[in-house]
Design an enzyme around this catalytic site. Structure first.
Site, short mmCIF file in Angstrom:
data_model
loop_
_atom_site.label_atom_id
_atom_site.label_comp_id
_atom_site.label_asym_id
_atom_site.label_seq_id
_atom_site.Cartn_x
_atom_site.Cartn_y
_atom_site.Cartn_z
N HIS A 27 0.80 -1.23 0.00
CA HIS A 27 0.00 0.00 0.00
C HIS A 27 0.84 1.28 0.00
CE1 HIS A 27 0.34 0.14 4.40
NE2 HIS A 27 -0.58 -0.78 4.61
N HIS A 81 -5.77 -8.39 14.56
CA HIS A 81 -5.83 -7.18 13.74
C HIS A 81 -6.56 -7.51 12.45
CE1 HIS A 81 -4.59 -3.65 11.61
NE2 HIS A 81 -3.43 -4.06 11.17
N GLU A 83 -6.61 -5.91 9.47
CA GLU A 83 -6.09 -5.56 8.15
C GLU A 83 -5.89 -6.85 7.35
OE1 GLU A 83 -2.79 -2.79 8.10
OE2 GLU A 83 -3.17 -2.30 5.99
N ASP A 85 -3.88 -8.25 5.37
CA ASP A 85 -2.70 -9.11 5.32
C ASP A 85 -2.71 -10.13 6.46
OD1 ASP A 85 -2.41 -6.75 6.84
OD2 ASP A 85 -0.23 -6.79 6.75
N HIS A 147 -1.45 -0.28 14.68
CA HIS A 147 -1.65 1.00 14.06
C HIS A 147 -3.07 1.21 13.55
CE1 HIS A 147 -1.33 -0.41 9.68
NE2 HIS A 147 -1.32 -1.50 10.42
N ASP A 166 1.46 -6.14 14.24
CA ASP A 166 2.34 -5.31 13.41
C ASP A 166 3.48 -4.66 14.21
OD1 ASP A 166 1.25 -5.59 10.83
OD2 ASP A 166 -0.34 -4.18 11.28
N TYR A 194 10.05 0.22 8.47
CA TYR A 194 8.68 -0.15 8.87
C TYR A 194 8.13 0.89 9.85
CZ TYR A 194 4.80 -3.20 10.03
OH TYR A 194 3.54 -3.73 10.20
N HIS A 227 5.17 -9.61 10.80
CA HIS A 227 5.96 -9.45 9.57
C HIS A 227 7.44 -9.59 9.92
CE1 HIS A 227 2.57 -7.91 7.25
NE2 HIS A 227 2.33 -7.02 8.20
FE1 FEO Z 1 -1.73 -3.54 9.74
FE2 FEO Z 1 0.38 -6.02 8.75
O1 FEO Z 1 -1.25 -5.09 8.87
#
Ligand code: FEO
Length: 396
Positions: A27, A81, A83, A85, A147, A166, A194, A227
């Site tokens: 993104h 979370h 999101e 991913d 976040h 994250d 990051y 991640h």
């Molecule tokens: Fe906020 Fe890795 O997604």
């Protein structure tokens, strides 16, 4: 046979995520080293999956789960979370695993509903709430706006593994699953990138989160983020980095961002950079025709000054500069000073627009230099002086 295997990271926890070697844009953030989507399987009495992966990697995650347990044994899914991913494979995982319960934070429950428009029975857990897994327990801590509003972290108390989602992550694809198997320089570069690109706007909440962890007396043996690598050694390094970056106490570094049409704004950029360097600043110059916005953001993480230059094109800022500045504005770097510069032909709007943008960003502007057509020696010398001024101001 694909050969995907789970990897044990603590007595009860296996990494069952996916490695995305090919992703280069996340993104708007350039992920030049790829990334991983980390999901974790807890082989407690109640077998539990923590987070999932991007939808395209669902098969990889399932293969890794199957390598250590019959998938029908998974009783619980925790979504830290929403999101995509991390939750993108959640609907498919629910269909395939048929868990008895799915848990998320209160905000996560709502966010998942707004993503999937479903009636899946997601149960909300409270901040500080816990879940008995038989021979271990999960404790949940909200980490709102780190976040996203729904973000939370989960601690497996017995194994002392913190699933930090994250937080503490980085975009880094590798076969090495643990941070201590990777180059320390690469880890710091990618963690900084990051932080700069994802966490910076929420730095005040990072400080609150670190205080909360300390006040609760949490001292995890393993940081299992979503991640990049898992941390089992030198965990204090992560907290030190986050503390340092969150405090935004930049030293003498000037970042020069610019683009150019016919070399005039470039000449101003170079003169300004030379001036700043001559006065003792560390200087990074990022020509935006060949530098990515997310690398510019990373350079700003420890910078005290931003000098931005743009030619005027059709009464506007040049598109690459507008792109980078829109992105950087959203990241809300604190404690910056600024300068703007640029060449123009007749209307001369770009520098005025850059000045206005710096004001909106609450970056005090020390100087603005607009030059008609090609800089003369005098104008180049003015740019040099602006660089000197920025460096001197940073020295205090
Ligand atoms: Fe906020 Fe890795 O997604």
């Amino acid at each position: 046979m694909d050969g995907f295997k789970a990897l044990k990271i603590s007595p009860k926890v296996y990494w069952v995520g996916a490695v995305d070697w090919g992703v280069r844009d996340f993104h708007g953030y350039s992920t030049s080293r790829g990334t991983t989507y980390n999901a974790y399987l807890i082989l407690a009495d109640k077998v539990t999956l923590v987070d999932t992966v991007k939808p395209a990697f669902f098969g990889e995650m399932m293969a890794r789960i199957k390598s250590v347990v019959d998938p029908s044994k998974v009783e619980i899914i925790v979504s830290n979370h929403s999101e995509l991913d991390h939750s993108g494979s959640l609907p498919a995982a629910i269909s395939a695993l048929k868990p008895e319960k799915v848990y998320a934070s209160k905000m996560g429950q709502l966010a998942l509903k707004n993503h999937f428009h479903w009636n899946a029975p997601v149960e909300a857990v409270a901040d500080g709430g816990s879940l008995d897994l038989g021979n271990d327990k999960l404790v949940f801590y909200e980490s709102r706006m780190l976040h996203w509003p729904d973000s939370m972290v989960s601690l497996l108390a017995g194994d002392n593994v913190l699933f930090s989602n994250d937080i503490f992550g980085m975009h880094l694809a590798s076969y090495e699953r643990f941070a201590d198997e990777l180059s320390p320089e690469v880890l710091e570069q990618e963690a900084a990138k990051y932080y700069a690109n994802i966490i910076t706007p929420y730095s005040h909440l990072v400080l609150q989160f670190l205080s909360k962890v300390k006040a609760l007396g949490l001292n995890p043996a393993v940081i299992a983020c979503d991640h990049g690598p898992v941390w089992r050694k030198d965990i204090g390094r992560l907290a030190d980095w986050y503390g340092k970056w969150a405090k935004r106490d930049p030293q003498g570094k000037v970042v020069v961002l610019y683009d150019t049409m016919w070399g005039s704004t470039e000449r101003l950029a170079n003169s300004l950079a030379e001036g700043a360097h001559s006065a003792g600043a560390r200087v990074k110059v990022l020509p935006l025709h060949s530098s990515h916005r997310s690398d510019a953001a990373t350079e700003l993480l420890d910078a005290g000054a931003l000098a931005v230059g743009s030619p005027t094109l059709n009464q506007n800022i040049f598109p690459t500069v507008a792109d980078a500045m829109t992105y950087i504005k959203g990241l809300k770097f604190k404690n910056l000073i600024g300068a703007s510069f640029g060449s123009y032909g007749w209307s001369g709007d770009s520098v005025k627009q850059l000045s206005a943008l710096l004001k909106e960003m609450q970056v005090p502007e020390t100087a603005a230099l607009a030059c008609q057509y090609v800089p003369s020696e005098d104008v180049a010398a003015q740019a040099f002086s602006i660089g000197v001024g920025l460096a001197q101001k940073l020295k205090g």
